[in-house]
Design an enzyme around this catalytic site. Structure first.
Site, PDB file in Angstrom:
ATOM      1  N   TYR A 279       0.812  -1.218   0.000  1.00 51.11           N
ATOM      2  CA  TYR A 279       0.000   0.000   0.000  1.00 51.11           C
ATOM      3  C   TYR A 279       0.847   1.270   0.000  1.00 51.11           C
ATOM      4  O   TYR A 279       2.044   1.237   0.176  1.00 51.11           O
ATOM      5  CB  TYR A 279      -1.051  -0.005   1.098  1.00 51.11           C
ATOM      6  CG  TYR A 279      -0.652  -0.080   2.541  1.00 51.11           C
ATOM      7  CD1 TYR A 279      -1.640  -0.248   3.509  1.00 51.11           C
ATOM      8  CD2 TYR A 279       0.656   0.006   2.987  1.00 51.11           C
ATOM      9  CE1 TYR A 279      -1.322  -0.317   4.861  1.00 51.11           C
ATOM     10  CE2 TYR A 279       0.982  -0.067   4.324  1.00 51.11           C
ATOM     11  CZ  TYR A 279      -0.013  -0.221   5.252  1.00 51.11           C
ATOM     12  OH  TYR A 279       0.295  -0.284   6.588  1.00 51.11           O
ATOM     13  N   GLU A 280       0.172   2.380  -0.247  1.00 50.31           N
ATOM     14  CA  GLU A 280       0.805   3.698  -0.465  1.00 50.31           C
ATOM     15  C   GLU A 280       1.766   3.680  -1.645  1.00 50.31           C
ATOM     16  O   GLU A 280       2.808   4.322  -1.644  1.00 50.31           O
ATOM     17  CB  GLU A 280       1.533   4.178   0.805  1.00 50.31           C
ATOM     18  CG  GLU A 280       0.687   4.153   2.055  1.00 50.31           C
ATOM     19  CD  GLU A 280      -0.671   4.798   1.878  1.00 50.31           C
ATOM     20  OE1 GLU A 280      -0.834   5.658   0.984  1.00 50.31           O
ATOM     21  OE2 GLU A 280      -1.608   4.443   2.612  1.00 50.31           O
ATOM     22  N   GLY A 281       1.376   2.945  -2.676  1.00 47.99           N
ATOM     23  CA  GLY A 281       2.222   2.795  -3.860  1.00 47.99           C
ATOM     24  C   GLY A 281       3.093   1.580  -3.709  1.00 47.99           C
ATOM     25  O   GLY A 281       3.982   1.553  -2.849  1.00 47.99           O
TER      26      GLY A 281
ATOM     27  N   GLN B  17       7.260   2.721  -6.413  1.00 46.42           N
ATOM     28  CA  GLN B  17       8.293   3.556  -5.797  1.00 46.42           C
ATOM     29  C   GLN B  17       9.587   3.493  -6.611  1.00 46.42           C
ATOM     30  O   GLN B  17      10.286   4.517  -6.770  1.00 46.42           O
ATOM     31  CB  GLN B  17       8.574   3.095  -4.364  1.00 46.42           C
ATOM     32  CG  GLN B  17       7.359   3.043  -3.456  1.00 46.42           C
ATOM     33  CD  GLN B  17       6.655   4.378  -3.330  1.00 46.42           C
ATOM     34  OE1 GLN B  17       7.270   5.427  -3.326  1.00 46.42           O
ATOM     35  NE2 GLN B  17       5.333   4.335  -3.223  1.00 46.42           N
TER      36      GLN B  17
END
Length: 595
Positions: A441-443, A448
């Site tokens: 999650y969060e990319g 990234q």
């Protein structure tokens, strides 16, 4: 049976000896009066709250999970609500927030320490206040004066919490295809309609109100990411006098049944004409949301640092007590039926891997946090810009490298425990499950990696990377003349040169074929992550060598960990560089229908 003791000595080492934080803070007008004693007192109290209040609830939360009632309300695990109230009463939500809105105005560095200890203690519980802090930062940066007046004091105090609502069933990373719509109303507000999924802390019983930051499209929105706007949508509408009004049309449709982080309510959120207000400018919602997204990426890195530390502590304690077999060089404790497993080389490899990843992550995360304090507060504009470039470069590495390493470290911990690692009562299998989400999650970590290589490095022809390279070069020039530092300086200089060459090579290939970036991105990020760790471990080794004569065993252990990192972990880069150089041909050659 798990245990957690805040690693105060190493935290203090990083802050005071490695980073010499007080020197940096003294140059920042908002923090000039913060001394070493104040810092130590805060981190000790943070560790006490984490170990005594949050940690005892970790296995309870994992076992019980959250419960959704028929009306869509959600009950958190036993003890979570009471612990959150203690957190609020202690003033912890306000630690690094703006005093104008009731905050204590302390450095981001101290907030980072707080979140390390909380995540070691209980990642699921920590996600509730963690997301709230991100919502505060977003509204503080992009909210209207009215939104700041309505929301910030409540978020700062912790009486209200926040979420970020991005993902939809048909779109995760590709937000350009989101469908949630926002229709303007006559009073200047908007009617928000759509469904968001995987919303952490989306509904719960910890606070009296929840502020959802929601991405949606206005009727005239252009297609793609350039047509996304951001809205603040409260669970309960707010009256003109600041009191809570009617329930807004936003509900939890269901709870996700997850592999880990069971104590956090991961929700499907339905917005059925919910009333919201525009944050920032129309169609520029991603610009505003990136404040929260970047905060979340750094926060996920802290989750992984926390899990790496607590997994290491429990693995080391177990390895000192568990008796299995004899040492290969003869019995070490002949009075016992067998030796403790810590005598075995491969057990030590696993423990030192965990320890090195924990200590490297702590140094890296705290360094970035201190740079954020400089970026936001330094009086010199050029210093702020240079520091902002460094933070921009390093943020995807914090998220991806730390989370990759945490999953490896928790798996090593599970292996140290052997069969007991597979059993819930020992706690290690929970850390493995909880660590796995952090890579997603969060990319995702691939995203990234693409962000690092494509945007942050090649996007400016390597300018930001060269700024970091100058720091490394200066340290090599300074310490390269010391004979006792050669074992650290030589491999640091070697990986720095190889990263420079690899970056140029990939850049040349990418001009001919953009898929070369996608093929090289993941091994490239890990390679640069190791360059960062090599730089920080070399700096830590210098300090340990300078204090070797003190007889303090802390420095002996620090030096031993640094040597292990350079000898056993840094060599991974040889494989990674070969993978990055191999290019995209073998990846793209097979037709899709043959998979």
């Amino acid at each position: 049976m798990p245990q957690y003791n805040p690693p105060l000595r190493d935290i203090q080492f990083v802050i005071h000896e490695l980073l010499e934080a007080n020197k940096t803070l003294a140059a920042l007008p908002n923090y000039q009066d913060i001394d070493k004693e104040t810092i130590n007192q805060i981190i000790e109290e943070a560790g006490k709250f984490a170990s005594e209040v949050a940690f005892p609830l970790n296995q309870i939360g994992d076992k019980e999970g959250c419960t959704r009632n028929e009306d869509g309300s959600v009950i958190t695990p036993k003890g979570f609500k009471e612990a959150y109230q203690q957190y609020v009463d202690g003033g912890w939500p306000s630690l690094s927030c703006d005093p104008q809105y009731g905050g204590q105005g302390l450095p981001q560095l101290l907030n980072t320490v707080l979140y390390e200890t909380l995540n070691s203690a209980n990642q699921s519980w920590t996600m509730y206040p963690g997301l709230s802090h991100g919502a505060y930062e977003c509204l503080h940066a992009h909210g209207t004066d009215e939104q700041k007046k309505v929301y910030l004091e409540k978020l700062v105090s912790g009486h209200w919490t926040g979420t970020m609502c991005l993902t939809e069933p048909q779109c995760g990373t590709d937000l350009g295809i989101l469908k949630t719509k926002a229709d303007p109303l006559a009073d200047g507000t908007y009617s928000i309609t759509g469904t968001k999924i995987f919303i952490s802390s989306g509904e719960h019983d910890l606070a009296e109100n929840i502020v959802h930051l929601v991405l949606a499209r206005l009727p005239d929105a252009p297609k793609g990411t350039k047509g996304i706007s951001l809205f603040a949508v409260p669970k309960y509408l707010i009256n003109s006098d600041g009191t809570l009004g009617a329930r807004n049309q936003v509900t939890c449709g269901s709870l996700e049944h997850k592999m880990g982080i069971h104590g956090n309510a991961t929700c499907v959120m339905n917005f059925d004409g919910a009333i919201g207000t525009l944050v920032g400018e129309p169609h520029k919602g991603l610009n505003a949301m990136f404040v929260m997204m970047n905060a979340a990426r750094l926060g996920v890195g802290m989750q992984s640092l926390g899990l790496t530390e607590v997994a290491y502590q429990n693995s080391a304690a177990y390895a000192k007590e568990r008796l299995q077999m004899r040492s290969l060089t003869g019995a070490k404790e002949p009075e016992k039926a067998a030796d403790p497993i810590i005598v075995h080389p491969d057990v030590r490899r696993m423990l030192l891997t965990q320890r090195a990843y924990a200590e490297g992550a702590r140094a890296f995360a705290y360094w970035v946090a201190l740079m954020i304090d400089t970026e936001l507060n330094h009086p010199n504009e050029d210093v702020r810009k240079d520091t902002a470039d460094m933070v921009t470069l390093l943020t995807p590495i914090v998220k991806a490298f730390l989370t990759d390493n945490a999953f490896a470290a928790t798996n090593e911990g599970m292996q140290v425990f052997g069969g007991h690692g597979y059993i819930a009562e020992w706690g290690m299998e929970q850390y493995v499950r909880d660590a796995r989400i952090n890579m997603i999650y969060e990319g995702t970590n691939t995203i990234q990696s693409l962000d690092l290589l494509g945007r942050k490095v090649l996007g400016d022809m390597g300018a930001k990377l060269r700024k970091f390279g100058k720091l490394v070069e200066a340290f090599i020039d300074e310490q390269g003349v010391r004979k006792e530092m050669q074992e650290f300086i030589d491999p640091l200089a070697d990986i720095a040169t190889k990263v420079e060459k690899l970056t140029k090579e990939i850049g040349m290939k990418a001009m001919m074929n953009h898929e070369e970036v996608g093929a090289a991105a993941v091994p490239y990020l890990r390679t640069v992550g190791h360059l960062v760790y090599a730089y920080l471990f070399a700096r830590m080794a210098k300090i340990a060598l300078n204090n070797k004569a003190s007889g303090d065993s802390f420095y002996e252990a620090k030096l031993a960990t640094a040597r292990f990192y350079f000898e056993k972990l840094l060599p991974e880069t040889a494989m990674l560089i070969r993978q990055a150089r191999a290019g995209s041909k073998s990846l793209m050659a097979m037709p899709a229908d043959l998979f």
